[in-house]
Scaffold this active site. Structure first.
Site, mmCIF file in Angstrom:
data_model
loop_
_atom_site.group_PDB
_atom_site.id
_atom_site.type_symbol
_atom_site.label_atom_id
_atom_site.label_comp_id
_atom_site.label_asym_id
_atom_site.label_seq_id
_atom_site.Cartn_x
_atom_site.Cartn_y
_atom_site.Cartn_z
ATOM 1 N N CYS A 168 14.488 17.917 42.121
ATOM 2 C CA CYS A 168 13.961 18.781 41.061
ATOM 3 C C CYS A 168 14.969 19.077 39.961
ATOM 4 O O CYS A 168 14.587 19.251 38.799
ATOM 5 C CB CYS A 168 13.400 20.060 41.672
ATOM 6 S SG CYS A 168 11.920 19.726 42.652
ATOM 7 N N LYS A 190 7.946 18.136 40.388
ATOM 8 C CA LYS A 190 9.395 18.198 40.563
ATOM 9 C C LYS A 190 10.059 18.682 39.284
ATOM 10 O O LYS A 190 10.980 19.489 39.327
ATOM 11 C CB LYS A 190 9.946 16.820 40.961
ATOM 12 C CG LYS A 190 9.307 16.225 42.225
ATOM 13 C CD LYS A 190 9.403 17.158 43.414
ATOM 14 C CE LYS A 190 8.829 16.513 44.671
ATOM 15 N NZ LYS A 190 8.519 17.518 45.707
ATOM 16 N N LYS A 224 5.742 25.777 39.125
ATOM 17 C CA LYS A 224 5.553 24.376 38.731
ATOM 18 C C LYS A 224 4.964 23.579 39.889
ATOM 19 O O LYS A 224 5.398 23.720 41.026
ATOM 20 C CB LYS A 224 6.890 23.777 38.282
ATOM 21 C CG LYS A 224 7.978 23.732 39.344
ATOM 22 C CD LYS A 224 9.293 23.298 38.704
ATOM 23 C CE LYS A 224 10.398 23.035 39.684
ATOM 24 N NZ LYS A 224 10.162 21.951 40.640
ATOM 25 N N GLU A 233 8.689 25.640 43.057
ATOM 26 C CA GLU A 233 7.751 24.534 43.267
ATOM 27 C C GLU A 233 6.659 25.005 44.209
ATOM 28 O O GLU A 233 6.945 25.545 45.286
ATOM 29 C CB GLU A 233 8.475 23.321 43.875
ATOM 30 C CG GLU A 233 7.512 22.149 44.117
ATOM 31 C CD GLU A 233 8.194 20.906 44.692
ATOM 32 O OE1 GLU A 233 9.430 20.891 44.799
ATOM 33 O OE2 GLU A 233 7.455 19.966 45.039
ATOM 34 N N ASP A 260 14.112 26.319 41.764
ATOM 35 C CA ASP A 260 13.541 26.241 43.124
ATOM 36 C C ASP A 260 14.442 26.756 44.253
ATOM 37 O O ASP A 260 14.507 26.137 45.333
ATOM 38 C CB ASP A 260 13.134 24.790 43.435
ATOM 39 C CG ASP A 260 12.056 24.260 42.500
ATOM 40 O OD1 ASP A 260 11.613 25.011 41.608
ATOM 41 O OD2 ASP A 260 11.667 23.084 42.644
HETATM 42 N N1 TIU Z 1 12.878 21.486 44.537
HETATM 43 C C1 TIU Z 1 12.943 20.256 45.020
HETATM 44 O O1 TIU Z 1 13.919 19.541 44.837
HETATM 45 N N2 TIU Z 1 11.871 19.835 45.802
HETATM 46 C C2 TIU Z 1 11.981 18.905 46.778
HETATM 47 O O2 TIU Z 1 10.993 18.545 47.407
HETATM 48 N N3 TIU Z 1 13.220 18.429 47.040
HETATM 49 C C3 TIU Z 1 13.608 17.573 48.027
HETATM 50 O O3 TIU Z 1 14.780 17.180 48.023
HETATM 51 N N4 TIU Z 1 12.738 17.197 48.945
#
Ligand code: TIU
Length: 224
Positions: free
Chosen positions: A162, A132, A129, A72, A24
């Site tokens: 994630c 998470k 995806k 994500e 991500d």
């Molecule tokens: N990729 C990921 O960690 N998505 C999140 O929403 N992370 C946060 O820390 N919010």
């Protein structure tokens, strides 16, 4: 097989069975003016991971070892967005709404895409995806099995969300996971520290934590 210095004990690195899984590294999480910053987060905490990831990615590519990227996000019609995820946090602007770089966490929008510094190359699978964890509702496990992968070096953001979720999912599916601390980032320094500790605690309950320098050194001489 080469040993990588790691916590809680050295990692038996087998390059021919190890994929680099970059989680991500998307513009909306990392770039100034993106969704993450709009929520009040300090993106510099994540941006420090870009250069170490670039170095690791270049080394992986040079050895022709498998690289997999994740993002994500959701379908433009939001049919794969759980209502609970949509409303969580009571934010004024949530997933699917117009944001600073297009619709937030929607596939095909600018903010959803991977930062240019780490942009995927042709032949490197990109896993879209909805959750998470990178294994939930994706074909990641099948792709890794087809590649003969049994070990993962997991990098990206965010450490406690994630990255941790994916490492836990991978652990339950039988993969050995190594997390380079300089290549993962959290908006919150205390979660960065605890997110890493939780992986290596109890004898490596979910995996190993290292510095990318040790992995780069071990990659020297490796080939697939
Ligand atoms: N990729 C990921 O960690 N998505 C999140 O929403 N992370 C946060 O820390 N919010």
């Amino acid at each position: 097989m080469t040993m990588v210095p790691a916590e809680p004990y050295p990692f038996e690195f087998v390059p021919e069975h190890c994929a680099l899984l970059i989680i991500d590294m998307q513009r909306d999480f990392l770039e100034p003016g993106g969704f993450g910053e709009m929520l009040g987060n300090d993106v510099s905490q994540l941006r420090r991971t870009i250069v170490p990831n670039q170095t690791l990615l270049a080394a992986w590519r040079a050895k022709h070892l498998p690289v997999i990227h994740t993002r994500e996000g959701h379908r433009p019609d939001l049919s794969d967005l759980p209502p609970a995820k949509k409303v969580r946090g009571h934010g004024k602007t949530t997933i699917g709404d117009p944001g600073p770089m297009g619709r937030i966490l929607v596939r095909g929008e600018a903010g959803h895409d991977i930062v240019p510094e780490l942009y995927p190359r042709a032949g490197e699978p990109v896993i879209d995806k909805p959750g998470k964890g990178a294994f939930f509702a994706t074909d990641l496990h099948a792709i890794l099995q087809n590649l003969g992968v049994t070990q993962l070096v997991v990098t990206g953001v965010t450490t406690e969300v994630c990255v941790n979720t994916t490492v836990r999912e991978a652990n339950d599916r039988g993969y050995d996971c190594l997390v380079p601390e300089d290549c993962v980032g959290s908006y919150f320094p205390e979660f960065q520290m605890m997110g890493l500790k939780m992986i290596a605690a109890q004898g490596g309950i979910f995996g190993w934590v290292a510095h990318s320098h040790g992995i780069l050194a071990a990659l020297e001489g490796a080939s697939r």
